[in-house]
Write a protein that holds these residues in place. Structure first.
Motif, PDB file in Angstrom:
ATOM      1  N   ILE A 209       0.823  -1.210   0.000  1.00 44.50           N
ATOM      2  CA  ILE A 209       0.000   0.000   0.000  1.00 44.50           C
ATOM      3  C   ILE A 209       0.855   1.256   0.000  1.00 44.50           C
ATOM      4  CG2 ILE A 209      -0.298   0.129   2.507  1.00 44.50           C
ATOM      5  CD1 ILE A 209      -3.029   0.825  -0.101  1.00 44.50           C
ATOM      6  N   GLY A 210       2.055   1.198   0.552  1.00 40.51           N
ATOM      7  CA  GLY A 210       2.959   2.347   0.539  1.00 40.51           C
ATOM      8  C   GLY A 210       3.306   2.796  -0.870  1.00 40.51           C
ATOM      9  N   TRP A 211       3.372   1.846  -1.811  1.00 41.42           N
ATOM     10  CA  TRP A 211       3.646   2.178  -3.208  1.00 41.42           C
ATOM     11  C   TRP A 211       2.514   3.033  -3.767  1.00 41.42           C
ATOM     12  CZ3 TRP A 211       1.121   1.130  -7.820  1.00 41.42           C
ATOM     13  CH2 TRP A 211       1.842   1.406  -8.991  1.00 41.42           C
ATOM     14  N   TYR A 212       1.265   2.667  -3.483  1.00 47.53           N
ATOM     15  CA  TYR A 212       0.116   3.435  -3.960  1.00 47.53           C
ATOM     16  C   TYR A 212       0.121   4.838  -3.362  1.00 47.53           C
ATOM     17  CZ  TYR A 212      -1.709  -0.891  -5.885  1.00 47.53           C
ATOM     18  OH  TYR A 212      -1.868  -2.035  -6.604  1.00 47.53           O
TER      19      TYR A 212
ATOM     20  N   LEU B   3       0.230   8.434  -5.425  1.00 42.95           N
ATOM     21  CA  LEU B   3      -0.725   9.517  -5.218  1.00 42.95           C
ATOM     22  C   LEU B   3      -0.020  10.825  -4.872  1.00 42.95           C
ATOM     23  CD1 LEU B   3      -3.617   7.703  -3.335  1.00 42.95           C
ATOM     24  CD2 LEU B   3      -3.665   8.658  -5.644  1.00 42.95           C
ATOM     25  N   ARG B   4       0.997  10.752  -4.041  1.00 43.78           N
ATOM     26  CA  ARG B   4       1.753  11.970  -3.692  1.00 43.78           C
ATOM     27  C   ARG B   4       2.430  12.556  -4.924  1.00 43.78           C
ATOM     28  NH1 ARG B   4       2.861   9.119   1.072  1.00 43.78           N
ATOM     29  NH2 ARG B   4       4.808   8.320   0.233  1.00 43.78           N
ATOM     30  N   SER B   5       2.958  11.707  -5.804  1.00 46.79           N
ATOM     31  CA  SER B   5       3.657  12.206  -6.986  1.00 46.79           C
ATOM     32  C   SER B   5       2.695  12.826  -7.996  1.00 46.79           C
ATOM     33  CB  SER B   5       4.465  11.089  -7.643  1.00 46.79           C
ATOM     34  OG  SER B   5       3.618  10.146  -8.254  1.00 46.79           O
ATOM     35  N   LEU B   6       1.428  12.431  -7.961  1.00 43.20           N
ATOM     36  CA  LEU B   6       0.454  12.965  -8.916  1.00 43.20           C
ATOM     37  C   LEU B   6      -0.167  14.293  -8.474  1.00 43.20           C
ATOM     38  CD1 LEU B   6      -1.387   9.714 -10.021  1.00 43.20           C
ATOM     39  CD2 LEU B   6       0.233  11.078 -11.336  1.00 43.20           C
ATOM     40  N   GLN B   7       0.009  14.665  -7.243  1.00 43.16           N
ATOM     41  CA  GLN B   7      -0.567  15.920  -6.774  1.00 43.16           C
ATOM     42  C   GLN B   7       0.028  17.065  -7.575  1.00 43.16           C
ATOM     43  OE1 GLN B   7       0.249  15.860  -2.559  1.00 43.16           O
ATOM     44  NE2 GLN B   7      -1.765  15.055  -2.110  1.00 43.16           N
ATOM     45  N   GLY B   8      -0.832  17.834  -8.197  1.00 43.02           N
ATOM     46  CA  GLY B   8      -0.387  18.978  -8.977  1.00 43.02           C
ATOM     47  C   GLY B   8       0.115  18.635 -10.369  1.00 43.02           C
ATOM     48  N   TYR B   9       0.039  17.376 -10.760  1.00 47.08           N
ATOM     49  CA  TYR B   9       0.508  16.965 -12.093  1.00 47.08           C
ATOM     50  C   TYR B   9      -0.413  17.517 -13.172  1.00 47.08           C
ATOM     51  CZ  TYR B   9       1.627  14.043 -16.083  1.00 47.08           C
ATOM     52  OH  TYR B   9       1.970  13.601 -17.336  1.00 47.08           O
ATOM     53  N   ASP B  10       0.157  18.035 -14.241  1.00 45.04           N
ATOM     54  CA  ASP B  10      -0.608  18.537 -15.381  1.00 45.04           C
ATOM     55  C   ASP B  10      -0.137  17.819 -16.638  1.00 45.04           C
ATOM     56  OD1 ASP B  10      -1.978  19.891 -17.347  1.00 45.04           O
ATOM     57  OD2 ASP B  10      -1.002  21.812 -16.994  1.00 45.04           O
ATOM     58  N   GLY B  11      -0.940  16.886 -17.101  1.00 41.45           N
ATOM     59  CA  GLY B  11      -0.586  16.121 -18.291  1.00 41.45           C
ATOM     60  C   GLY B  11      -1.293  16.606 -19.536  1.00 41.45           C
ATOM     61  N   SER B  12      -1.832  17.835 -19.491  1.00 43.76           N
ATOM     62  CA  SER B  12      -2.613  18.338 -20.625  1.00 43.76           C
ATOM     63  C   SER B  12      -1.791  18.413 -21.917  1.00 43.76           C
ATOM     64  CB  SER B  12      -3.211  19.699 -20.300  1.00 43.76           C
ATOM     65  OG  SER B  12      -2.200  20.644 -20.010  1.00 43.76           O
TER      66      SER B  12
END
Length: 97
Positions: free
Chosen positions: A16-19, A23-32
């Motif tokens: 679960i630590g991997w998940y 999630l922490r790495s995706l905060q603020g991610y902009d893949g537009s």
């Protein structure tokens, strides 16, 4: 726990630590900037009780993909595939045959 529609025979959550790290790495991610590379139909579902992705962020999907099908699933959280599996499957088959 999983909802009664969840495909529990297929679900195994380990590390679960991997998940949490993802999630922490995706905060603020902009893949537009990648949107031009997506050529398949887009189905965007958002749970009204999603505590992971804000509704304001989810609403940007139809702005990036004008032909996208966007629907809010009332009462569903972020893990709606597990808790509302039957409905998600029906919407997927209806919108992306």
């Amino acid at each position: 726990g999983f909802g009664e529609d969840a495909p529990t025979e297929m679900l195994v959550i380990r590390r679960i630590g991997w998940y949490r790290q993802i999630l922490r790495s995706l905060q603020g991610y902009d893949g537009s900037y990648l949107k031009e590379k997506i050529t398949c139909p887009v189905l965007a579902l958002h749970g009204s009780n999603d505590n992971v992705i804000p509704l304001s962020s989810a609403r940007t999907i139809p702005q990036m993909f004008p032909d996208a099908y966007f629907e809010i699933i009332e009462g569903a959280g972020h893990a709606m595939v597990y808790t509302e599996g039957k409905l998600v499957g029906e919407l997927l088959l209806r919108q992306c045959p």
